[in-house]
Design a protein around this motif. Structure first.
Motif, short mmCIF file in Angstrom:
data_model
loop_
_atom_site.label_atom_id
_atom_site.label_comp_id
_atom_site.label_asym_id
_atom_site.label_seq_id
_atom_site.Cartn_x
_atom_site.Cartn_y
_atom_site.Cartn_z
N THR A 1 0.81 -1.17 0.00
CA THR A 1 0.00 0.00 0.00
C THR A 1 0.85 1.23 0.00
O THR A 1 1.90 1.28 0.57
CB THR A 1 -0.83 0.05 1.28
OG1 THR A 1 0.06 -0.05 2.33
CG2 THR A 1 -1.84 -1.02 1.31
N SER A 2 0.33 2.28 -0.55
CA SER A 2 1.05 3.51 -0.43
C SER A 2 0.58 4.20 0.82
O SER A 2 -0.23 3.75 1.55
CB SER A 2 0.83 4.36 -1.64
OG SER A 2 -0.39 4.94 -1.59
N SER B 1 -8.52 4.77 9.13
CA SER B 1 -7.14 5.16 9.35
C SER B 1 -6.20 4.05 9.00
O SER B 1 -5.03 4.27 8.79
CB SER B 1 -6.93 5.57 10.80
OG SER B 1 -7.15 4.47 11.64
N ASN B 2 -6.68 2.82 8.95
CA ASN B 2 -5.80 1.69 8.64
C ASN B 2 -5.90 1.28 7.19
O ASN B 2 -5.36 0.28 6.80
CB ASN B 2 -6.16 0.48 9.51
CG ASN B 2 -5.77 0.69 10.94
OD1 ASN B 2 -4.91 1.50 11.23
ND2 ASN B 2 -6.40 -0.04 11.84
N SER B 3 -6.63 2.02 6.37
CA SER B 3 -6.84 1.53 5.02
C SER B 3 -5.64 1.78 4.15
O SER B 3 -4.88 2.70 4.35
CB SER B 3 -8.06 2.20 4.41
OG SER B 3 -7.84 3.56 4.26
N SER C 1 -8.97 -5.64 -6.79
CA SER C 1 -10.28 -6.26 -6.56
C SER C 1 -10.34 -7.03 -5.25
O SER C 1 -11.36 -7.66 -4.95
CB SER C 1 -10.60 -7.22 -7.73
OG SER C 1 -10.62 -6.52 -8.95
N GLY C 2 -9.26 -7.02 -4.50
CA GLY C 2 -9.25 -7.71 -3.22
C GLY C 2 -8.81 -9.15 -3.29
O GLY C 2 -8.91 -9.88 -2.29
N PHE D 1 -2.01 -4.74 2.65
CA PHE D 1 -3.33 -4.14 2.80
C PHE D 1 -4.18 -4.30 1.55
O PHE D 1 -3.65 -4.30 0.43
CB PHE D 1 -3.21 -2.64 3.08
CG PHE D 1 -2.96 -2.28 4.51
CD1 PHE D 1 -3.97 -2.40 5.46
CD2 PHE D 1 -1.72 -1.81 4.91
CE1 PHE D 1 -3.75 -2.06 6.79
CE2 PHE D 1 -1.49 -1.45 6.24
CZ PHE D 1 -2.51 -1.58 7.18
N ASP D 2 -5.51 -4.36 1.74
CA ASP D 2 -6.42 -4.17 0.61
C ASP D 2 -6.94 -2.73 0.66
O ASP D 2 -6.56 -1.94 1.53
CB ASP D 2 -7.55 -5.21 0.60
CG ASP D 2 -8.53 -5.07 1.77
OD1 ASP D 2 -8.53 -4.02 2.47
OD2 ASP D 2 -9.32 -6.02 1.97
N THR D 3 -7.79 -2.38 -0.27
CA THR D 3 -8.25 -0.99 -0.36
C THR D 3 -9.24 -0.63 0.73
O THR D 3 -9.55 0.54 0.91
CB THR D 3 -8.89 -0.74 -1.74
OG1 THR D 3 -9.98 -1.64 -1.92
CG2 THR D 3 -7.88 -0.93 -2.85
#
Length: 412
Positions: free
Chosen positions: A88-89, A118-120, A284-285, A226-228
């Motif tokens: 994740t960025s 906040s964790n995304s 897409s997860g 992480f996912d989105t």
């Protein structure tokens, strides 16, 4: 309510390079052996099964750190760096913009849109690494965010008051907090942009427990992504499982059966893995897993359905081809680009492999073990363990036994 599954007297799998002789039992806190001594390094050259997953030095984020080097390059603000998986960025100081492709600003999970949590994880599956301004940086400064070089005693705290023990996988959320798969402490740690280290999940004892935060247990977690939506996925190496941590900190099992190493496609606990070590998530997860000792690349749907994307189970080799006609030899890291191409650090083939969205596997670079820069046909690696991709299509490789970070640049 937590779900607790006890493991008693199970030996680590033969393919476990971090702690081959470690006996895992309920509540065990045994630590892996020190593979950093010259004699241990010499032994691993002829016996891959005893080689540590990461590089051999254990400081976190400083000049002494040599674990998932590509991930940590990015964590320190390096352009295009990333972990051994998609990431994740989310830069801690605005130094990196954009998003991540199985890399990101220091992390390990491919993502496409930012989330309000906040964790995304932040935006698309590729990290620009170019900095927030239009001008390219002229230099980089490496500092220590957290840790002091000691592994014991275990300590949360700010900066150098905290300790880590074999931090091997990193992901970053949209607020710039860093999440660490801290193998030796059996925990997932969280570091705020100010350097405050806390335990996000895990009791510190090796085992398998689903639950919230400090009630959950892991068994040598090696990577995170992480996912989105802000869910954090963990490659739980010696539990042979893929775990999921919600933005609220609730740990559950996405796929795999605790303590049951093997190979089976299926949904949830019907599927089995054998020491999963690298992880990435697409837009897409879907979760992609480097299934290290099965020599496979696995794919997991958001619903937990596990399939084999490429490779032949329990068969080592270097064959290119479609899907299960291809073969790998201890794939250690995975990354995704913006169009869904999967890149694999194929450790003991000393190659970087490429898998198209259709499942066609080819060799991008490497072959015989060695060190050589050059074009695709002449370049050489020695046990690459991590790979990431930036927004321009450049690949960055943690070249473990060459002790280098390599860059693969497309030529148009």
């Amino acid at each position: 309510m937590t779900t607790h599954h006890t493991q008693t007297g199970r030996k680590s799998s033969p393919g476990n390079p971090d702690h081959p002789s470690h006996t895992i039992g309920a509540g065990s806190t045994n630590q892996p052996g020190n593979h950093g001594t010259p004699s241990a390094q010499a032994a691993t050259a002829s016996n891959p099964s005893t080689e540590p997953l990461g590089l051999k030095r254990r400081h976190f984020m400083g000049t002494a750190l040599a674990l998932d080097a590509a991930a940590l390059l990015a964590a320190c603000g390096g352009g295009g760096g990333g972990g051994n998986s998609g990431s994740t960025s989310g830069s801690s100081s605005g130094s990196s913009s954009g998003s991540s492709s199985a890399s990101g600003s220091a992390s390990s999970s491919s993502s496409s849109a930012s989330s309000s949590s906040s964790n995304s994880a932040s935006s698309s599956s590729s990290a620009s690494g170019s900095g927030s301004g239009s001008a390219a940086p002229t230099n980089w400064v490496v500092t220590t965010l957290a840790g002091n070089g000691a592994t014991l005693p275990f300590a949360d705290g700010t900066g150098a008051t905290a300790t880590f023990n074999i931090p091997s996988g990193i992901a970053v959320d949209t607020s710039g907090s860093v999440y660490v798969a801290d193998q030796g402490t059996q925990r997932i740690r969280k570091i705020t942009p100010a350097g405050l280290v806390s335990t996000y999940a895990g009791t510190g004892a090796s085992g398998y427990v689903d639950g919230t935060g400090g009630t959950a247990q892991f068994n040598y977690p090696t990577d995170a992504a992480f996912d989105t939506s802000g869910n954090l996925y963990v490659a739980d190496y010696s539990n042979h499982m893929i775990r999921k941590i919600s933005p609220e900190g609730v740990v559950s099992t996405l796929a795999g059966s605790a303590g049951a190493s093997g190979f089976a496609d299926g949904t949830g606990s019907a599927a089995t893995f054998n020491t999963p070590s690298g992880i990435a998530v697409d837009q897409s997860g879907h979760v992609y897993v480097a299934d290290y000792s099965n020599h496979l690349i696995r794919k997991i749907s958001p619903a937990g359905a596990v399939t084999t994307l490429a490779g032949m189970a329990n068969t080592t080799g270097s064959a290119d081809g479609m899907g299960t006609a291809a073969s790998f030899n201890s794939p250690r890291g995975v990354a995704l680009d913006t169009i869904g191409t999967v890149y694999v650090a194929d450790k003991y083939n000393h190659r970087i492999r490429k898998i198209t969205p259709a499942g066609l596997v080819s060799t991008l670079a490497g072959g015989a073990a060695g060190f050589a820069d050059g074009t695709i046909g002449t370049a050489q690696f020695r046990t690459p363990i991590s790979v990431t991709v930036d927004a321009s299509g450049n690949l960055y490789v943690g070249d473990q036994d060459n002790h280098r970070i390599r860059k693969i640049t497309p030529i148009y």
